[in-house]
Design a protein around this motif. Sequence first.
Motif, short mmCIF file in Angstrom:
data_model
loop_
_atom_site.label_atom_id
_atom_site.label_comp_id
_atom_site.label_asym_id
_atom_site.label_seq_id
_atom_site.Cartn_x
_atom_site.Cartn_y
_atom_site.Cartn_z
N MET A 80 0.82 -1.21 0.00
CA MET A 80 0.00 0.00 0.00
C MET A 80 0.86 1.26 0.00
SD MET A 80 -2.97 -1.16 2.70
CE MET A 80 -3.92 0.34 2.48
N LEU A 81 2.05 1.17 0.57
CA LEU A 81 2.95 2.33 0.63
C LEU A 81 3.91 2.40 -0.54
CD1 LEU A 81 3.82 2.34 4.44
CD2 LEU A 81 2.52 4.07 3.20
N SER B 282 -0.29 -2.38 -4.53
CA SER B 282 -1.48 -3.05 -4.01
C SER B 282 -2.66 -2.98 -4.97
CB SER B 282 -1.88 -2.40 -2.68
OG SER B 282 -2.23 -1.04 -2.88
N GLY B 283 -2.51 -2.26 -6.08
CA GLY B 283 -3.62 -2.06 -7.01
C GLY B 283 -4.41 -0.80 -6.73
N ASN B 284 -4.05 -0.09 -5.66
CA ASN B 284 -4.71 1.17 -5.32
C ASN B 284 -4.13 2.32 -6.13
OD1 ASN B 284 -6.57 0.22 -3.52
ND2 ASN B 284 -5.32 0.61 -1.70
N ILE B 285 -4.95 3.33 -6.37
CA ILE B 285 -4.50 4.60 -6.94
C ILE B 285 -4.89 5.68 -5.94
CG2 ILE B 285 -4.74 6.25 -8.82
CD1 ILE B 285 -5.38 4.01 -10.69
N MET C 131 -4.42 17.67 -0.52
CA MET C 131 -5.44 16.86 0.13
C MET C 131 -5.60 15.53 -0.59
SD MET C 131 -9.46 17.71 0.90
CE MET C 131 -8.99 18.87 2.19
N LEU C 132 -5.68 14.47 0.19
CA LEU C 132 -5.96 13.14 -0.35
C LEU C 132 -7.47 13.02 -0.54
CD1 LEU C 132 -5.00 10.25 -1.08
CD2 LEU C 132 -5.36 9.66 1.32
N VAL C 133 -7.90 13.00 -1.79
CA VAL C 133 -9.34 12.97 -2.07
C VAL C 133 -9.88 11.56 -2.16
CG1 VAL C 133 -9.30 15.19 -3.24
CG2 VAL C 133 -8.95 13.11 -4.56
N GLY C 134 -9.03 10.55 -2.17
CA GLY C 134 -9.56 9.20 -2.17
C GLY C 134 -8.54 8.16 -2.57
N LEU C 135 -8.81 6.93 -2.17
CA LEU C 135 -8.03 5.75 -2.58
C LEU C 135 -8.93 4.91 -3.47
CD1 LEU C 135 -6.17 4.67 0.68
CD2 LEU C 135 -5.19 5.74 -1.34
#
Length: 901
Positions: free
Chosen positions: A256-257, A295-298, A321-325
């Motif tokens: 994830m990191l 991990s396949g996340n964006i 700002m992190l708007v989403g995973l």
Amino acid sequence: MASRFQAAPLVASPLYPNAIAWSDENLIAVACGHLVTILNPALPFGPRGLITIPISEPYPIGLVKREDLLTGCLLPTALSRDRRPCVRSISWSPLGMASNAGCLLAVCTTEGRVKLYRPPFSDFCAEWIEVIDLSDRLYNYLANTNFEESEIPESEFSHEQTELGCIDDHANVFPNSITRKEYNRRRGVAPNGINKDSETSNREKIHAGCSSHANMSGEQLPKVIDSKSDKRKKKKPESCSLPQITADQYASRSAMLSSVVVAWSPLLCLSSKISLVSQNDSPRRFSLIAVGGKSGNISLWRIDAPQSYSIEHGWLPTSVMLVGLLQAHNSWVTAVNFAFLGSNTNPQVLLASGCSDGSVKIWLGSGEILLDSSESNKTPFFLLKEVIPSDFVPVSVLSIKIPVQAVEKMLLAVGKGSGSFDVWTCDISGCEFSKCGSNDAHDYVVTGLAWAFEGCLYSCGQVDLRHWGLCPFLLAHEDNYVHCWLLRGNALCEVPFPSNTPSLSLTDLPDVFLSCLGLAISPGNLVVAMVRNLDVEQLDHMYEARAQKAIVEFFWIGGQQWDPLSKTSLELASESVFGFSEKELVYWESSILWSLKKIEDLQKPLVMWDIIAALLAFKKFIPKYADHILARYLSMTFLGSHINLSINEILMRISDNLAKVASRLLHLLNIICRCLVLSDLKSDEINSKVELEEPTSTAEEQQSLWMELLFKSEKELRERLVGLSLSACSTESFSRPGNWHPVGSAQMVQWVELNRDHIKDQLKFLASEVQKNKRRLSSIEYEVEEQCSYCSASAPFTSAEVAFCQGSESSDKDVQNHKLARCTVSMQVCPATPLWSCKCCTRQISKLAPETLFTMSEYPEDFKPLMESCKLAEMSKPLCPFCGILLQRLQPDFLLSASPV
């Protein structure tokens, strides 16, 4: 393939696809192993910028048992032997995101870190400055959410066990309290990274380098616990609060990191709805960053553009700002790309993502939702279409484009690790995807895909010299590194590269290559730059091999066959002219006119380096051809249609209709005059002729007409600027917060008085109103008396360009008067501080012009209704009021600076 017209050597070799990127301000970044090299394509052998990738400490994500190091999920990490972190992915931000209104550079390394960099503002510095570490922010978010896992049982937080894990020196732990050099000294590690302790050498984590074949390359080795050792229970020098986790948990958190690829979105401009109390209704400008991980996340980040721009202070606060995973795929996200869709009122963003399992998906996000979204793991993007399902062939590169002539159509190119690529078209309104074709042109990984013009695709691939018996000739014959494809309807066909290109300079660099690791297209779509690794074994090890590991090559593509031959009035000989056939010249004409037409859009940055360079080359060898292109463009743009007139007749007609011309077209006209037609004259010489109104002093008649046209065009822009400033001073909303505050109204009134016989009546009326109401203006806003910056003597207003002080009082007759530069916007004497400078007209600016000046469609009949209906926002872009290009800080010649023209 055509020969390059210029090239630049690199001191390190690129290792990953898409290793080169071209910015909107005309800078090129190349990912060269552990370095990022930034160079100016106008001066490939000139000064450069540099980003050195540092070694990062591992994130404290938990402790694992020693026996778990050899499990399947952690085995690649335990066996990794990366010696230095390398650059895996780079991406330029849109224009206006840096504190000097330039571009930020996002860099993703093999350690999985993503950082943003800006250019240095201090003199004698080539190293770019780190602005934001997105990986740290992502870690903080994931740590607060417990990595989206269920709560860990309290038994796993045993204080005794965590202390044991933190002090276990034989378990490859890197405590935060000591440096890596100190740790290696205690462990007996040699400077070259080889561990002297044979028992722990195969578990030692050494940071650096990259290995594209390792499944978890660049990850940090986990901290471990050895609960069997009773001796370690006796020494507890420090406590550690890290929990004990399983090997699967560690692998999941590490994935994830660990970032793989990064990409910026276009700049979005929306009205802010967040604060209803604020009186400032200026639009919010922001851009998105998509970071694909293992991990396949964006992770999607919203970064706001600075509220003001400066060339003195580089540490302006930036909102991130992190708007989403977005859980986009089930494996590594290996490629991401953005495209802008929709109008300015309701913009939408398309996101294309590719995975190591071969799947490709298209996502759609709304600009308003992105602006209003808060930090959450619920992303505002939704799946539009899974274009390619999983086929277990990794996606290496993606390229997405919205054609200029068909905004509802999307072009998508997908490059694979097998050497093939697919091309898809999509009707956005109906979400209908159709495959145009697949091609196996490359034998190995497709390392670069780039769209140019309308449906012209360039592809490059990686090749391995070892498979060809070390025969460069056979290699060049079998795989030409780069190919050009033309999309006609729903069919994809290969077209040859232009055989002849206009020459600019000769480059004497070796031609022994191993592979091509990426390509990029210039802002004007007339040049392609590609980076290729050199075969070091065939270079001179005493000289060449030490300083040249790769080369960035530049090729002209303006003569590329991409548009059906249109009717033209080209009157040249049917046979070749300087090696160019008539068909090639027609292709060049079509490409240059397309680029000029495209840059008329106010949303496009005004960067004309490749257009001006191509026309300068043709002007040198075929001057009639250059005049023909200019005559056709000027007649179509300023006269409404292509009229069969000479260039002199067209220039005289344009001079009489400048008041009805948009400001962007006047900027284009001024750049063409200065950088192309009058390129033999220095900028100071042109400015003096324009200021003295002596355009007929030149020898040639045509040059005289161009000088006169330049004088009238700049006079028209100055009148618009003075009208906006005086109108702002005379309106009641002048003192309201959020409005643009003009300065130098006293100097503008004096300029109106000096040019009363040559300006419009509206300016005279505004100047008289400002004089009547000057009492309510502050001394800064209306200051008549000016002093010299060197001797404090009076500097009377006699010219809008320069000022001469009266000198200090002295009995000596040889008193020297100082020549002072005036601000182009305010007409005030420039202060002795770092100033904005224009690369085209070399004028200096201390106060920025209002953004309304650059969006005017014509000279307004009345400025006051314009001021009341269109609010002049306080934030202004640092653009030259006469050239329209991005202003810069005046740098010495040995430091890097962009060349938009």
